[in-house]
Motif scaffolding. Sequence first.
Motif, PDB file in Angstrom:
ATOM      1  N   LEU A   2       0.824  -1.208   0.000  1.00  0.00           N
ATOM      2  CA  LEU A   2       0.000   0.000   0.000  1.00  0.00           C
ATOM      3  C   LEU A   2       0.856   1.256   0.000  1.00  0.00           C
ATOM      4  O   LEU A   2       0.500   2.246  -0.625  1.00  0.00           O
ATOM      5  CB  LEU A   2      -0.936   0.015   1.219  1.00  0.00           C
ATOM      6  CG  LEU A   2      -2.200  -0.822   1.122  1.00  0.00           C
ATOM      7  CD1 LEU A   2      -3.008  -0.707   2.403  1.00  0.00           C
ATOM      8  CD2 LEU A   2      -3.041  -0.431  -0.058  1.00  0.00           C
ATOM      9  N   ASP A   3       2.003   1.186   0.696  1.00  0.00           N
ATOM     10  CA  ASP A   3       2.893   2.338   0.695  1.00  0.00           C
ATOM     11  C   ASP A   3       3.360   2.641  -0.720  1.00  0.00           C
ATOM     12  O   ASP A   3       3.493   3.786  -1.110  1.00  0.00           O
ATOM     13  CB  ASP A   3       4.105   2.079   1.587  1.00  0.00           C
ATOM     14  CG  ASP A   3       3.730   1.959   3.049  1.00  0.00           C
ATOM     15  OD1 ASP A   3       2.657   2.480   3.422  1.00  0.00           O
ATOM     16  OD2 ASP A   3       4.492   1.353   3.806  1.00  0.00           O
ATOM     17  N   PRO A  12     -11.510   8.386   5.726  1.00  0.00           N
ATOM     18  CA  PRO A  12     -11.093   7.329   6.652  1.00  0.00           C
ATOM     19  C   PRO A  12     -11.768   5.978   6.404  1.00  0.00           C
ATOM     20  O   PRO A  12     -11.116   4.944   6.484  1.00  0.00           O
ATOM     21  CB  PRO A  12     -11.480   7.879   8.024  1.00  0.00           C
ATOM     22  CG  PRO A  12     -11.573   9.349   7.841  1.00  0.00           C
ATOM     23  CD  PRO A  12     -12.005   9.551   6.418  1.00  0.00           C
ATOM     24  N   LEU A  13     -13.058   5.957   6.103  1.00  0.00           N
ATOM     25  CA  LEU A  13     -13.764   4.696   5.893  1.00  0.00           C
ATOM     26  C   LEU A  13     -13.213   3.958   4.673  1.00  0.00           C
ATOM     27  O   LEU A  13     -12.978   2.752   4.723  1.00  0.00           O
ATOM     28  CB  LEU A  13     -15.269   4.935   5.739  1.00  0.00           C
ATOM     29  CG  LEU A  13     -16.132   3.684   5.580  1.00  0.00           C
ATOM     30  CD1 LEU A  13     -15.933   2.745   6.768  1.00  0.00           C
ATOM     31  CD2 LEU A  13     -17.592   4.062   5.443  1.00  0.00           C
ATOM     32  N   GLU A  18      -9.895  -0.389   2.435  1.00  0.00           N
ATOM     33  CA  GLU A  18      -8.757  -0.779   1.603  1.00  0.00           C
ATOM     34  C   GLU A  18      -7.731  -1.537   2.430  1.00  0.00           C
ATOM     35  O   GLU A  18      -7.154  -2.517   1.961  1.00  0.00           O
ATOM     36  CB  GLU A  18      -8.126   0.450   0.956  1.00  0.00           C
ATOM     37  CG  GLU A  18      -8.974   1.045  -0.144  1.00  0.00           C
ATOM     38  CD  GLU A  18      -8.424   2.359  -0.673  1.00  0.00           C
ATOM     39  OE1 GLU A  18      -7.422   2.876  -0.126  1.00  0.00           O
ATOM     40  OE2 GLU A  18      -9.004   2.882  -1.631  1.00  0.00           O
ATOM     41  N   GLN A  19      -7.501  -1.101   3.655  1.00  0.00           N
ATOM     42  CA  GLN A  19      -6.554  -1.774   4.546  1.00  0.00           C
ATOM     43  C   GLN A  19      -7.030  -3.192   4.847  1.00  0.00           C
ATOM     44  O   GLN A  19      -6.241  -4.128   4.833  1.00  0.00           O
ATOM     45  CB  GLN A  19      -6.371  -0.977   5.851  1.00  0.00           C
ATOM     46  CG  GLN A  19      -5.396  -1.611   6.817  1.00  0.00           C
ATOM     47  CD  GLN A  19      -3.969  -1.636   6.306  1.00  0.00           C
ATOM     48  OE1 GLN A  19      -3.548  -0.768   5.552  1.00  0.00           O
ATOM     49  NE2 GLN A  19      -3.223  -2.637   6.710  1.00  0.00           N
ATOM     50  N   GLU A  20      -8.334  -3.350   5.103  1.00  0.00           N
ATOM     51  CA  GLU A  20      -8.890  -4.678   5.381  1.00  0.00           C
ATOM     52  C   GLU A  20      -8.744  -5.596   4.165  1.00  0.00           C
ATOM     53  O   GLU A  20      -8.375  -6.765   4.304  1.00  0.00           O
ATOM     54  CB  GLU A  20     -10.353  -4.571   5.796  1.00  0.00           C
ATOM     55  CG  GLU A  20     -10.564  -3.997   7.177  1.00  0.00           C
ATOM     56  CD  GLU A  20     -12.029  -3.785   7.518  1.00  0.00           C
ATOM     57  OE1 GLU A  20     -12.903  -4.272   6.767  1.00  0.00           O
ATOM     58  OE2 GLU A  20     -12.298  -3.136   8.534  1.00  0.00           O
ATOM     59  N   GLU A  23      -5.118  -6.611   3.863  1.00  0.00           N
ATOM     60  CA  GLU A  23      -4.761  -7.622   4.854  1.00  0.00           C
ATOM     61  C   GLU A  23      -5.329  -8.989   4.486  1.00  0.00           C
ATOM     62  O   GLU A  23      -4.662 -10.013   4.670  1.00  0.00           O
ATOM     63  CB  GLU A  23      -5.217  -7.184   6.248  1.00  0.00           C
ATOM     64  CG  GLU A  23      -4.394  -6.026   6.789  1.00  0.00           C
ATOM     65  CD  GLU A  23      -4.926  -5.441   8.083  1.00  0.00           C
ATOM     66  OE1 GLU A  23      -5.868  -6.017   8.676  1.00  0.00           O
ATOM     67  OE2 GLU A  23      -4.392  -4.408   8.506  1.00  0.00           O
ATOM     68  N   GLU A  24      -6.551  -9.016   3.959  1.00  0.00           N
ATOM     69  CA  GLU A  24      -7.144 -10.280   3.506  1.00  0.00           C
ATOM     70  C   GLU A  24      -6.333 -10.866   2.352  1.00  0.00           C
ATOM     71  O   GLU A  24      -6.096 -12.074   2.308  1.00  0.00           O
ATOM     72  CB  GLU A  24      -8.594 -10.068   3.068  1.00  0.00           C
ATOM     73  CG  GLU A  24      -9.561  -9.855   4.204  1.00  0.00           C
ATOM     74  CD  GLU A  24     -10.970  -9.556   3.727  1.00  0.00           C
ATOM     75  OE1 GLU A  24     -11.312  -9.911   2.577  1.00  0.00           O
ATOM     76  OE2 GLU A  24     -11.735  -8.964   4.499  1.00  0.00           O
ATOM     77  N   LEU A  25      -5.915 -10.021   1.431  1.00  0.00           N
ATOM     78  CA  LEU A  25      -5.113 -10.476   0.305  1.00  0.00           C
ATOM     79  C   LEU A  25      -3.783 -11.043   0.791  1.00  0.00           C
ATOM     80  O   LEU A  25      -3.366 -12.122   0.363  1.00  0.00           O
ATOM     81  CB  LEU A  25      -4.874  -9.329  -0.682  1.00  0.00           C
ATOM     82  CG  LEU A  25      -4.007  -9.652  -1.892  1.00  0.00           C
ATOM     83  CD1 LEU A  25      -4.646 -10.741  -2.750  1.00  0.00           C
ATOM     84  CD2 LEU A  25      -3.765  -8.399  -2.716  1.00  0.00           C
TER      85      LEU A  25
END
Length: 82
Positions: A2-3, A12-13, A18-20, A23-25
């Motif tokens: 992501l960086d 924020p939502l 996207e973070q979730e 992390e799942e990926l």
Amino acid sequence: MLDFLGDTTNEPLTSMMEQEEYEELLEKIKNNLSSREKEIFVYLVSGFNYHQISNIMNASLKQVDNAIQRIKNKVKKIIVEN
């Protein structure tokens, strides 16, 4: 990863979703890699090159290259399936 891609939104939502997904990926990727491939994957995403990984793992460049090719193929398959 992501960086590398960068955050294109300040919402924020959206960032949290996207973070979730990220992390799942990552979890799917790790679940489909052998222990040696996981170790190499971690080094790769941490910025290590083939030579450095080879030295750290006491493996030949060919072994590292073969593992990286397997990792790339597995990651591509996971992304296509998602």
